[in-house]
Design a protein around this motif. Structure first.
Motif, mmCIF file in Angstrom:
data_model
loop_
_atom_site.group_PDB
_atom_site.id
_atom_site.type_symbol
_atom_site.label_atom_id
_atom_site.label_comp_id
_atom_site.label_asym_id
_atom_site.label_seq_id
_atom_site.Cartn_x
_atom_site.Cartn_y
_atom_site.Cartn_z
ATOM 1 N N ILE A 491 0.826 -1.236 0.000
ATOM 2 C CA ILE A 491 0.000 0.000 0.000
ATOM 3 C C ILE A 491 0.851 1.272 0.000
ATOM 4 O O ILE A 491 0.312 2.375 0.026
ATOM 5 C CB ILE A 491 -1.003 0.038 1.186
ATOM 6 N N SER A 492 2.194 1.114 -0.024
ATOM 7 C CA SER A 492 3.048 2.312 0.088
ATOM 8 C C SER A 492 2.784 3.377 -0.990
ATOM 9 O O SER A 492 2.781 4.566 -0.674
ATOM 10 C CB SER A 492 4.529 1.932 0.147
ATOM 11 N N PHE A 494 -0.042 4.190 -2.338
ATOM 12 C CA PHE A 494 -1.281 4.862 -1.938
ATOM 13 C C PHE A 494 -1.022 5.827 -0.770
ATOM 14 O O PHE A 494 -1.438 6.992 -0.795
ATOM 15 C CB PHE A 494 -2.322 3.798 -1.549
#
Length: 503
Positions: A491-492, A494
């Motif tokens: 998810i980095s 995002f």
């Protein structure tokens, strides 16, 4: 009080560090000796001398540590608004000395009274010394990071010495010929009192050099009005000690507090967010994501004071590379030793990667922290394959587990606070810092719950069976940490979008 220098003169220092940093370094070092010395003794003492079972002791430990961190936020607010950093720090130190002396006199009968004073004292002491370090530098001074790294070393030096000595003396693996057996725990707790007095003396004897840093925020009030506010705060903090004792003693009350305070703080943040722009709110959402993951990190990491204390006491031999050591002393201090040894190296690696434009962003660093954490806990699990018939296994391998976890801490801890200040608008900085400390409190609380679950599964087992249950529990934690690390890395992009220009 005579002020020798203006704040401008202090901030225009020559060389790498301002001289005031040394004074604050030693004050903090002795305070952390006291804190980590106490932390290492709590669970072992509760099981061995208060006759609690291991499950209850883990829950008590989680509640105690949760209150320490929850109170840090409250202490920080009172320092900001009423006492100023210096008076707050001094008052916190006095309460910590009182708590340690009470424990040294009669740890069995006065245990929770001593703990109550220590919790409130730490809340007043801990957040304010770091704030004073920050004020030694101008906002744009490139030397600030080096100053905080040096200060962080003081924290770990205190944790290393106190973390080892207090529990090693109390358990009888250090100075057994000097300290009579029936007084070992009194002396262990007594050490915490002595070093806290040294910390306070260091601070009071050098505070003139701090100029106007940390003085009362109510300077513009007339003297009588200021005194009224300050004395009301001090009396209020004494009145809250019995409430804290009650909350810690009855873990059920702590549970209800934790159920209420987290959602309440999130709702309050939502209320505050109405007055900010969409871009500012995106940054605040990113800050909350970091907080939620940090809760999980500390819940695993802080097994050190809970279940790993009992694992060290029951299931580890006492030798590392041919040197005889206290297993619990090692459990309580190895991490600090490795931080001192490798913090600078990790910093150099980030700079090297940055020059080559391959340095991971903050979110990925958080993800890496979980991968290292998973590695360390997997090693704790793996110790079971080296055990003897009486359920004791390799202290050397266990120490290597802490070595791996330390790199996880170095990926997360130094940048956590800094990213909080960068992501929050000026108006909500106090709220966001409070929520960051609260996230640590939740981490400590869940650490107690996780430790209690592991202990419960091993009740009434032989020592060898107990080793297997604890090791299998650590394998589970390793898998969860691995999963969380992978999720964070995925998810980095995002989260990075939410953070916008914040690195």
């Amino acid at each position: 009080m005579e002020q020798n220098q203006t704040i401008e003169q202090i901030q225009n220092f020559k060389g790498k560090y301002p001289k005031q940093l040394w004074y604050l370094f030693f004050s903090e070092m002795w305070e952390r000796f006291c804190f980590y010395g106490m932390r290492g003794m709590l669970v072992v003492f509760m099981v061995g001398h208060l006759n609690m079972n291991e499950t209850i002791a883990n829950l008590q430990y989680g509640a105690t540590q949760a209150w320490v961190y929850a109170f840090t936020f409250i202490g920080g607010l009172f320092a900001d608004k009423i006492l100023g950093f210096r008076k707050s720090l001094f008052w916190g130190g006095i309460l910590m000395v009182a708590g340690s002396i009470i424990l040294a006199i009669d740890p069995v009968n006065f245990f929770f009274i001593g703990i109550g004073f220590t919790i409130v004292g730490t809340g007043f002491f801990k957040p304010n010394i770091s704030s004073m370090v920050g004020q030694l530098y101008k906002d744009d001074d490139p030397r600030r990071d080096a100053g905080f790294s040096f200060f962080y070393m003081g924290v770990n030096l205190g944790a290393l010495i106190g973390g080892y000595i207090c529990i090693a003396v109390a358990e009888g693996s250090l100075w057994q010929s000097i300290v009579p057996e029936h007084l070992r725990w009194n002396v262990g707790f007594g050490f915490a009192a002595i070093v806290m007095i040294i910390s306070l003396l260091t601070f009071t004897q050098t505070q003139k050099s701090l100029g106007s840093i940390g003085l009362s925020p109510l300077k513009h009030f007339e003297k009588s009005k200021r005194r009224l506010w300050e004395s009301s705060t001090i009396i209020g903090s004494l009145l809250i000690v019995p409430i804290i004792i009650l909350m810690v003693k009855n873990v059920e009350y702590t549970k209800w507090f934790m159920i209420f305070i987290g959602p309440f703080s999130l709702l309050y943040l939502l209320y505050e967010m109405r007055s900010f722009s969409v871009l500012e709110n995106k940054k605040l959402i990113a800050a909350v994501i970091f907080m939620l993951f940090s809760i999980a990190f500390w819940a695993f990491f802080e097994q050190s004071g809970g279940s790993l204390s009992l694992f060290a006491a029951n299931n580890l031999n006492n030798e590392v590379l041919g040197v005889t050591l206290s297993p619990n002393g090692v459990n309580n201090s190895a991490n600090s030793l490795f931080v001192i040894g490798f913090a600078a190296l990790v910093g150099i690696v980030w700079l090297w990667m940055n020059k080559r434009k391959i340095e991971p962003n903050t979110v990925v660093k958080f993800g890496l922290a979980f991968l290292f954490l998973a590695g360390g806990f997997w090693i704790f699990y793996y110790t079971k394959f080296f055990s003897s018939a009486d359920g004791r296994t390799s202290l050397g391998l266990f120490t290597f587990g802490w070595f791996i976890i330390t790199f996880g801490e170095l990926c997360l801890s130094p940048i956590g606070m800094s990213v909080m200040t960068k992501l929050s608008p000026q108006k909500t900085q106090a709220v966001i810092m409070g929520m960051w400390f609260l996230a640590s409190a939740y981490g400590q609380y869940f650490a107690g719950l996780l430790g209690a679950n592991i202990a419960e599964a091993s009740e009434n087992s032989s020592n060898l069976d107990k080793l297997n249950v604890y090791a299998d529990g650590y394998q589970q934690l390793a898998l969860y940490a691995l999963l969380l690390g992978i999720i964070l890395i995925i998810i980095s992009p995002f989260v990075k979008k939410l953070m916008q220009d914040v690195k």
